[in-house]
Design a protein around this motif. Structure first.
Motif, short mmCIF file in Angstrom:
data_model
loop_
_atom_site.label_atom_id
_atom_site.label_comp_id
_atom_site.label_asym_id
_atom_site.label_seq_id
_atom_site.Cartn_x
_atom_site.Cartn_y
_atom_site.Cartn_z
N LYS A 293 4.73 -41.73 -144.85
CA LYS A 293 3.67 -40.77 -145.19
C LYS A 293 4.13 -39.67 -146.16
N GLY A 294 5.43 -39.49 -146.28
CA GLY A 294 5.94 -38.47 -147.18
C GLY A 294 5.80 -38.88 -148.63
N GLN A 295 5.74 -37.90 -149.51
CA GLN A 295 5.61 -38.15 -150.94
C GLN A 295 6.72 -37.44 -151.71
N VAL A 296 7.10 -38.02 -152.85
CA VAL A 296 8.07 -37.41 -153.73
C VAL A 296 7.39 -37.08 -155.05
N ALA A 297 7.37 -35.80 -155.41
CA ALA A 297 6.87 -35.36 -156.72
C ALA A 297 8.09 -35.24 -157.64
N TYR A 298 8.11 -36.03 -158.70
CA TYR A 298 9.33 -36.15 -159.51
C TYR A 298 9.16 -35.55 -160.90
N ALA A 299 10.23 -34.89 -161.38
CA ALA A 299 10.26 -34.41 -162.77
C ALA A 299 11.70 -34.48 -163.27
N ASN A 300 11.88 -34.87 -164.53
CA ASN A 300 13.19 -34.93 -165.16
C ASN A 300 13.21 -33.92 -166.31
N ALA A 301 14.24 -33.07 -166.34
CA ALA A 301 14.29 -31.98 -167.31
C ALA A 301 14.81 -32.40 -168.68
N ARG A 302 15.35 -33.61 -168.80
CA ARG A 302 15.85 -34.13 -170.08
C ARG A 302 16.82 -33.14 -170.75
N GLN A 303 17.69 -32.56 -169.93
CA GLN A 303 18.77 -31.68 -170.38
C GLN A 303 18.23 -30.37 -170.97
N ASP A 304 17.04 -29.95 -170.56
CA ASP A 304 16.41 -28.74 -171.08
C ASP A 304 16.24 -27.74 -169.93
N ALA A 305 17.07 -26.69 -169.91
CA ALA A 305 17.06 -25.73 -168.81
C ALA A 305 15.73 -24.98 -168.73
N ALA A 306 15.13 -24.66 -169.88
CA ALA A 306 13.85 -23.95 -169.88
C ALA A 306 12.75 -24.83 -169.31
N LEU A 307 12.78 -26.13 -169.67
CA LEU A 307 11.80 -27.07 -169.13
C LEU A 307 11.95 -27.18 -167.62
N GLN A 308 13.19 -27.19 -167.15
CA GLN A 308 13.38 -27.32 -165.70
C GLN A 308 12.85 -26.10 -164.94
N LEU A 309 13.01 -24.92 -165.51
CA LEU A 309 12.42 -23.73 -164.89
C LEU A 309 10.90 -23.86 -164.77
N LYS A 310 10.29 -24.37 -165.82
CA LYS A 310 8.83 -24.60 -165.78
C LYS A 310 8.48 -25.63 -164.71
N GLN A 311 9.30 -26.66 -164.59
CA GLN A 311 9.05 -27.70 -163.59
C GLN A 311 9.14 -27.12 -162.17
N VAL A 312 10.07 -26.20 -161.97
CA VAL A 312 10.15 -25.53 -160.66
C VAL A 312 8.87 -24.74 -160.42
N ASP A 313 8.42 -24.00 -161.43
CA ASP A 313 7.17 -23.24 -161.30
C ASP A 313 6.00 -24.16 -160.96
N ASP A 314 5.95 -25.32 -161.61
CA ASP A 314 4.88 -26.27 -161.35
C ASP A 314 4.93 -26.78 -159.90
N MET A 315 6.13 -27.04 -159.41
CA MET A 315 6.28 -27.52 -158.03
C MET A 315 5.84 -26.44 -157.03
N ILE A 316 6.19 -25.18 -157.34
CA ILE A 316 5.78 -24.08 -156.46
C ILE A 316 4.26 -23.95 -156.47
N ARG A 317 3.68 -24.04 -157.67
CA ARG A 317 2.22 -23.96 -157.79
C ARG A 317 1.54 -25.07 -157.01
N ASP A 318 2.14 -26.26 -157.04
CA ASP A 318 1.56 -27.40 -156.34
C ASP A 318 1.88 -27.41 -154.85
N LYS A 319 2.63 -26.41 -154.40
CA LYS A 319 2.92 -26.19 -152.97
C LYS A 319 3.65 -27.36 -152.32
N VAL A 320 4.72 -27.82 -152.99
CA VAL A 320 5.57 -28.80 -152.33
C VAL A 320 6.20 -28.14 -151.11
N ASP A 321 6.66 -28.95 -150.17
CA ASP A 321 7.21 -28.41 -148.92
C ASP A 321 8.69 -28.09 -149.03
N VAL A 322 9.40 -28.76 -149.94
CA VAL A 322 10.83 -28.57 -150.10
C VAL A 322 11.22 -29.09 -151.47
#
Length: 363
Positions: free
Chosen positions: A71-100
């Motif tokens: 029943k669990g789901q994995v929301a996946y994102a790859n930063a492609r070696q871009d630190a700024a993109l990864q920060l945005k991906q974290v923000d997106d995950m927080i916005r989408d209310k992942v559990d961990v």
């Protein structure tokens, strides 16, 4: 990184959780979540190295499914070696209310604001493979200093008496990756006083093409006849280094180390172009990350599996699992990557490598 052992290190196969997560006996008001409806955010740093999407991602997805009865789901994102993109991906995950979050940072320091935001949002963070700064809740990786020790010892073994007759080139990883400093520290502990380090580089973004350029510069500076070996912190860079060595007419190619047991590196080892790699069994590390993530998402303690407390520049006593590593050479290919099902002999022994494989008895 300072690691304080809680108890003896776990074997290569990290123990499966002793608790039944599906029936963990959570009661109302206990803070323990019994629902299997859990979303895990998985943030990986790049896709140049084959390991992340070929090994880590599917193992984590499979383990999450197992621990949540599918029943669990994995929301996946790859930063492609871009630190700024990864920060945005974290923000997106927080916005989408992942559990961990399971987070492998591109830049350990740059990701800290994202980790802090996740903490304020009540989302635990498991640092995976590389430490992240900020209030992380758990960490799983390999013993990174031991990786460097293994590489350094292997290079000295390959050099033998030649260690004192010439110079080596040291090709370290990216300054933004805290693991690179640990690999370097372990390697230098073995190499200092036993070899002459003619040139040393911190390779931007770990990119093979940057390692190629660095190696060409080293050959020009030191002279072709002076270089007896190359410390390479990983396999991707080893490939770039070997490209430069072959392009400059080195034959035989001096011993070159590596890390990650990538298929191309294993084939180079079979062909005698790369001396060794470091085999890091990905399944135990990825399984540990998944298990820690589910425990944290459920509000449970990590004491059932953490074997060490690791200090970061910003957080002390992070519960951690550190997985042992293995020096991979021609001699133990069968007993490691083939026996563990990472690759089959057919994967390795493509037509280009048939004769080399035959000499090693790989069929």
């Amino acid at each position: 990184m300072n690691a304080h052992l809680r108890r003896s290190a776990v074997p290569v196969a990290v123990a499966v959780l002793a608790v039944s997560l599906a029936g963990c006996g959570g009661e109302e008001g206990s803070g323990v979540r019994t629902s299997d409806d859990i979303t895990v955010g998985l943030l990986l740093p790049e896709n140049d190295a084959a390991r992340y999407e070929k090994f880590d991602k599917p193992v984590i997805e499979e383990k999450i499914a197992q621990l949540t009865n599918g029943k669990g789901q994995v929301a996946y994102a790859n930063a492609r070696q871009d630190a700024a993109l990864q920060l945005k991906q974290v923000d997106d995950m927080i916005r989408d209310k992942v559990d961990v979050l399971i987070l492998d940072p591109v830049d350990a320091k740059a990701i800290a604001p994202g980790v802090e935001k996740a903490d304020k949002a009540g989302i635990p963070v498991v640092a995976f493979d590389r430490l992240a700064q900020g209030p992380i809740d758990a960490y799983t990786s390999f013993d990174n200093e031991e990786v460097g020790h293994v590489q350094g010892k292997a290079l000295l073994e390959a050099l033998g008496d030649r260690a004192k007759t010439g110079q080596i080139v040291m090709m370290n990883g990216a300054l933004t990756d805290p693991n690179a400093a640990q690999f370097k520290q372990g390697a230098l502990a073995e190499l200092k006083g036993k070899v002459t380090i003619g040139k040393e580089y911190d390779t931007k973004e770990w990119k093979p093409e940057n390692a190629t350029a660095n190696m060409r510069e080293a050959i020009s500076a030191l002279g072709k006849d002076k270089i007896v070996g190359v410390y390479s912190a990983n396999d991707g860079m080893a490939g770039g280094i070997i490209t430069a060595l072959k392009g400059d007419g080195f034959f035989p190619i001096p011993p070159v180390t590596g890390q990650d047991a990538e298929l191309a590196a294993v084939q180079r080892i079979v062909a005698g172009e790369q001396y060794m790699s470091v085999y890091k069994p990905y399944a135990p590390e990825a399984n540990a990350a998944a298990e820690m993530a589910i425990l944290l998402a459920r509000g449970m303690s990590l004491d059932s599996m953490a074997q060490a407390d690791v200090d970061t520049p910003t957080t002390k006593g992070v519960p951690s699992v550190l997985v042992p590593v293995i020096s991979l050479t021609k001699e133990n290919l069968k007993d490691t990557v083939i026996a563990d099902g990472v690759y089959t002999a057919a994967d390795i022994c493509t037509p280009k490598f048939k004769e080399d494989c035959a000499e090693l008895g790989l069929k």
